[in-house]
Scaffold this motif. Structure first.
Motif, PDB file in Angstrom:
ATOM      1  N   ASP A  73     -19.400   4.606  -7.274  1.00 20.48           N
ATOM      2  CA  ASP A  73     -18.859   4.899  -5.952  1.00 20.48           C
ATOM      3  C   ASP A  73     -17.799   5.977  -6.163  1.00 20.48           C
ATOM      4  O   ASP A  73     -16.676   5.686  -6.604  1.00 20.48           O
ATOM      5  CB  ASP A  73     -18.251   3.638  -5.333  1.00 20.48           C
ATOM      6  N   ASN A  74     -18.156   7.211  -5.882  1.00 19.19           N
ATOM      7  CA  ASN A  74     -17.237   8.329  -6.140  1.00 19.19           C
ATOM      8  C   ASN A  74     -15.999   8.286  -5.249  1.00 19.19           C
ATOM      9  O   ASN A  74     -14.938   8.776  -5.636  1.00 19.19           O
ATOM     10  CB  ASN A  74     -17.962   9.655  -5.966  1.00 19.19           C
ATOM     11  N   ALA A  75     -16.131   7.686  -4.072  1.00 19.65           N
ATOM     12  CA  ALA A  75     -14.981   7.587  -3.177  1.00 19.65           C
ATOM     13  C   ALA A  75     -13.922   6.633  -3.747  1.00 19.65           C
ATOM     14  O   ALA A  75     -12.748   6.741  -3.411  1.00 19.65           O
ATOM     15  CB  ALA A  75     -15.419   7.113  -1.807  1.00 19.65           C
ATOM     16  N   LYS A  76     -14.362   5.715  -4.595  1.00 21.81           N
ATOM     17  CA  LYS A  76     -13.440   4.732  -5.171  1.00 21.81           C
ATOM     18  C   LYS A  76     -13.186   4.977  -6.660  1.00 21.81           C
ATOM     19  O   LYS A  76     -12.504   4.179  -7.303  1.00 21.81           O
ATOM     20  CB  LYS A  76     -13.999   3.317  -4.980  1.00 21.81           C
ATOM     21  N   ASN A  77     -13.744   6.062  -7.213  1.00 21.89           N
ATOM     22  CA  ASN A  77     -13.604   6.341  -8.650  1.00 21.89           C
ATOM     23  C   ASN A  77     -13.989   5.126  -9.491  1.00 21.89           C
ATOM     24  O   ASN A  77     -13.311   4.793 -10.478  1.00 21.89           O
ATOM     25  CB  ASN A  77     -12.172   6.769  -8.995  1.00 21.89           C
ATOM     26  N   THR A  78     -15.060   4.484  -9.116  1.00 15.19           N
ATOM     27  CA  THR A  78     -15.446   3.231  -9.757  1.00 15.19           C
ATOM     28  C   THR A  78     -16.919   3.251 -10.149  1.00 15.19           C
ATOM     29  O   THR A  78     -17.765   3.751  -9.398  1.00 15.19           O
ATOM     30  CB  THR A  78     -15.170   2.045  -8.824  1.00 15.19           C
ATOM     31  N   VAL A  79     -17.199   2.693 -11.318  1.00 15.01           N
ATOM     32  CA  VAL A  79     -18.568   2.485 -11.761  1.00 15.01           C
ATOM     33  C   VAL A  79     -18.785   0.992 -11.941  1.00 15.01           C
ATOM     34  O   VAL A  79     -17.859   0.259 -12.314  1.00 15.01           O
ATOM     35  CB  VAL A  79     -18.853   3.263 -13.065  1.00 15.01           C
ATOM     36  N   TYR A  80     -19.995   0.555 -11.648  1.00 10.27           N
ATOM     37  CA  TYR A  80     -20.327  -0.863 -11.700  1.00 10.27           C
ATOM     38  C   TYR A  80     -21.487  -1.110 -12.668  1.00 10.27           C
ATOM     39  O   TYR A  80     -22.311  -0.226 -12.909  1.00 10.27           O
ATOM     40  CB  TYR A  80     -20.729  -1.372 -10.319  1.00 10.27           C
ATOM     41  N   LEU A  81     -21.531  -2.326 -13.182  1.00 10.96           N
ATOM     42  CA  LEU A  81     -22.690  -2.764 -13.945  1.00 10.96           C
ATOM     43  C   LEU A  81     -23.063  -4.157 -13.446  1.00 10.96           C
ATOM     44  O   LEU A  81     -22.353  -5.129 -13.706  1.00 10.96           O
ATOM     45  CB  LEU A  81     -22.399  -2.796 -15.448  1.00 10.96           C
ATOM     46  N   GLN A  82     -24.153  -4.214 -12.710  1.00 11.99           N
ATOM     47  CA  GLN A  82     -24.672  -5.496 -12.234  1.00 11.99           C
ATOM     48  C   GLN A  82     -25.587  -6.050 -13.316  1.00 11.99           C
ATOM     49  O   GLN A  82     -26.570  -5.400 -13.698  1.00 11.99           O
ATOM     50  CB  GLN A  82     -25.440  -5.320 -10.932  1.00 11.99           C
ATOM     51  N   MET A  83     -25.264  -7.229 -13.807  1.00 18.23           N
ATOM     52  CA  MET A  83     -26.022  -7.833 -14.899  1.00 18.23           C
ATOM     53  C   MET A  83     -26.658  -9.127 -14.403  1.00 18.23           C
ATOM     54  O   MET A  83     -25.954 -10.066 -14.033  1.00 18.23           O
ATOM     55  CB  MET A  83     -25.099  -8.117 -16.092  1.00 18.23           C
ATOM     56  N   ASN A  84     -27.972  -9.146 -14.392  1.00 17.94           N
ATOM     57  CA  ASN A  84     -28.729 -10.310 -13.943  1.00 17.94           C
ATOM     58  C   ASN A  84     -29.540 -10.882 -15.098  1.00 17.94           C
ATOM     59  O   ASN A  84     -29.789 -10.207 -16.098  1.00 17.94           O
ATOM     60  CB  ASN A  84     -29.658  -9.923 -12.804  1.00 17.94           C
ATOM     61  N   ARG A  85     -29.959 -12.133 -14.932  1.00 23.25           N
ATOM     62  CA  ARG A  85     -30.774 -12.813 -15.952  1.00 23.25           C
ATOM     63  C   ARG A  85     -30.153 -12.637 -17.333  1.00 23.25           C
ATOM     64  O   ARG A  85     -30.820 -12.256 -18.294  1.00 23.25           O
ATOM     65  CB  ARG A  85     -32.210 -12.303 -15.914  1.00 23.25           C
ATOM     66  N   LEU A  86     -28.888 -12.951 -17.423  1.00 23.30           N
ATOM     67  CA  LEU A  86     -28.167 -12.770 -18.674  1.00 23.30           C
ATOM     68  C   LEU A  86     -28.683 -13.694 -19.759  1.00 23.30           C
ATOM     69  O   LEU A  86     -29.125 -14.824 -19.497  1.00 23.30           O
ATOM     70  CB  LEU A  86     -26.670 -12.997 -18.453  1.00 23.30           C
ATOM     71  N   LYS A  87     -28.627 -13.203 -20.993  1.00 27.53           N
ATOM     72  CA  LYS A  87     -29.099 -13.935 -22.160  1.00 27.53           C
ATOM     73  C   LYS A  87     -27.927 -14.107 -23.140  1.00 27.53           C
ATOM     74  O   LYS A  87     -26.989 -13.296 -23.137  1.00 27.53           O
ATOM     75  CB  LYS A  87     -30.211 -13.148 -22.857  1.00 27.53           C
ATOM     76  N   PRO A  88     -27.982 -15.113 -23.996  1.00 28.28           N
ATOM     77  CA  PRO A  88     -26.908 -15.285 -24.981  1.00 28.28           C
ATOM     78  C   PRO A  88     -26.693 -14.032 -25.834  1.00 28.28           C
ATOM     79  O   PRO A  88     -25.544 -13.747 -26.215  1.00 28.28           O
ATOM     80  CB  PRO A  88     -27.411 -16.457 -25.824  1.00 28.28           C
ATOM     81  N   GLU A  89     -27.743 -13.290 -26.089  1.00 30.02           N
ATOM     82  CA  GLU A  89     -27.602 -12.069 -26.905  1.00 30.02           C
ATOM     83  C   GLU A  89     -26.892 -10.936 -26.164  1.00 30.02           C
ATOM     84  O   GLU A  89     -26.593  -9.895 -26.759  1.00 30.02           O
ATOM     85  CB  GLU A  89     -28.960 -11.584 -27.420  1.00 30.02           C
ATOM     86  N   ASP A  90     -26.610 -11.119 -24.882  1.00 30.43           N
ATOM     87  CA  ASP A  90     -25.813 -10.141 -24.136  1.00 30.43           C
ATOM     88  C   ASP A  90     -24.317 -10.349 -24.369  1.00 30.43           C
ATOM     89  O   ASP A  90     -23.503  -9.548 -23.900  1.00 30.43           O
ATOM     90  CB  ASP A  90     -26.104 -10.236 -22.638  1.00 30.43           C
ATOM     91  N   THR A  91     -23.963 -11.407 -25.058  1.00 28.92           N
ATOM     92  CA  THR A  91     -22.558 -11.683 -25.333  1.00 28.92           C
ATOM     93  C   THR A  91     -21.935 -10.565 -26.158  1.00 28.92           C
ATOM     94  O   THR A  91     -22.449 -10.195 -27.214  1.00 28.92           O
ATOM     95  CB  THR A  91     -22.416 -13.018 -26.093  1.00 28.92           C
ATOM     96  N   ALA A  92     -20.838  -9.999 -25.642  1.00 31.53           N
ATOM     97  CA  ALA A  92     -20.178  -8.869 -26.291  1.00 31.53           C
ATOM     98  C   ALA A  92     -18.955  -8.474 -25.479  1.00 31.53           C
ATOM     99  O   ALA A  92     -18.746  -8.977 -24.374  1.00 31.53           O
ATOM    100  CB  ALA A  92     -21.127  -7.672 -26.389  1.00 31.53           C
ATOM    101  N   VAL A  93     -18.174  -7.576 -26.052  1.00 29.81           N
ATOM    102  CA  VAL A  93     -17.135  -6.903 -25.287  1.00 29.81           C
ATOM    103  C   VAL A  93     -17.778  -5.656 -24.680  1.00 29.81           C
ATOM    104  O   VAL A  93     -18.388  -4.863 -25.406  1.00 29.81           O
ATOM    105  CB  VAL A  93     -15.933  -6.528 -26.160  1.00 29.81           C
ATOM    106  N   TYR A  94     -17.640  -5.514 -23.379  1.00 32.97           N
ATOM    107  CA  TYR A  94     -18.231  -4.386 -22.666  1.00 32.97           C
ATOM    108  C   TYR A  94     -17.141  -3.349 -22.374  1.00 32.97           C
ATOM    109  O   TYR A  94     -16.083  -3.694 -21.835  1.00 32.97           O
ATOM    110  CB  TYR A  94     -18.889  -4.869 -21.379  1.00 32.97           C
TER     111      TYR A  94
END
Length: 118
Positions: A72-93
């Motif tokens: 969203d350029n008006a808010k200077n923000t980027v998003y990451l929608q994460m669905n169907r998460l798995k244990p192997e997605d565990t990390a520092v993002y």
């Protein structure tokens, strides 16, 4: 002050969802490339997804169809929608902001922990 601030991490069960946000206090936000990276314990930091100034997105194979990056350029923000998460997605993002044209920059946020329990 130039900085990237991530939020939205936490603990979730496998199959659940989280939405990460990154507020970027940078110049010319709309003309840069924003990316999400992650680093699991004992592993190297790796690219998860990126979105450029034309809203072209790229994803690594292990998140395709599950994660969605948007900005969203008006808010200077980027998003990451994460669905169907798995244990192997565990990390520092980590959020990254990169711009090649002057004024160029390559900036990182402090990271947000995502933990997926089985």
């Amino acid at each position: 002050q130039v900085q990237l601030v991530e939020s939205g991490g936490g603990l979730v069960q496998a199959g659940g969802s989280l939405r990460l946000s990154c507020l970027a206090s940078v110049m010319f936000f709309s003309t840069n490339t924003m990316g999400w990276y992650r680093q699991a314990p004992g592993k190297q930091r790796e690219l998860v997804a990126s979105i450029d100034s034309g809203d072209t997105t790229t994803y690594t194979e292990f998140v395709k169809g599950r994660f969605t990056i948007s900005r969203d350029n008006a808010k200077n923000t980027v998003y990451l929608q994460m669905n169907r998460l798995k244990p192997e997605d565990t990390a520092v993002y980590y959020c990254n902001a990169a711009r090649r044209a002057f004024p160029s920059y390559n900036l990182w946020g402090q990271g947000t922990q995502v933990t997926v329990s089985s």
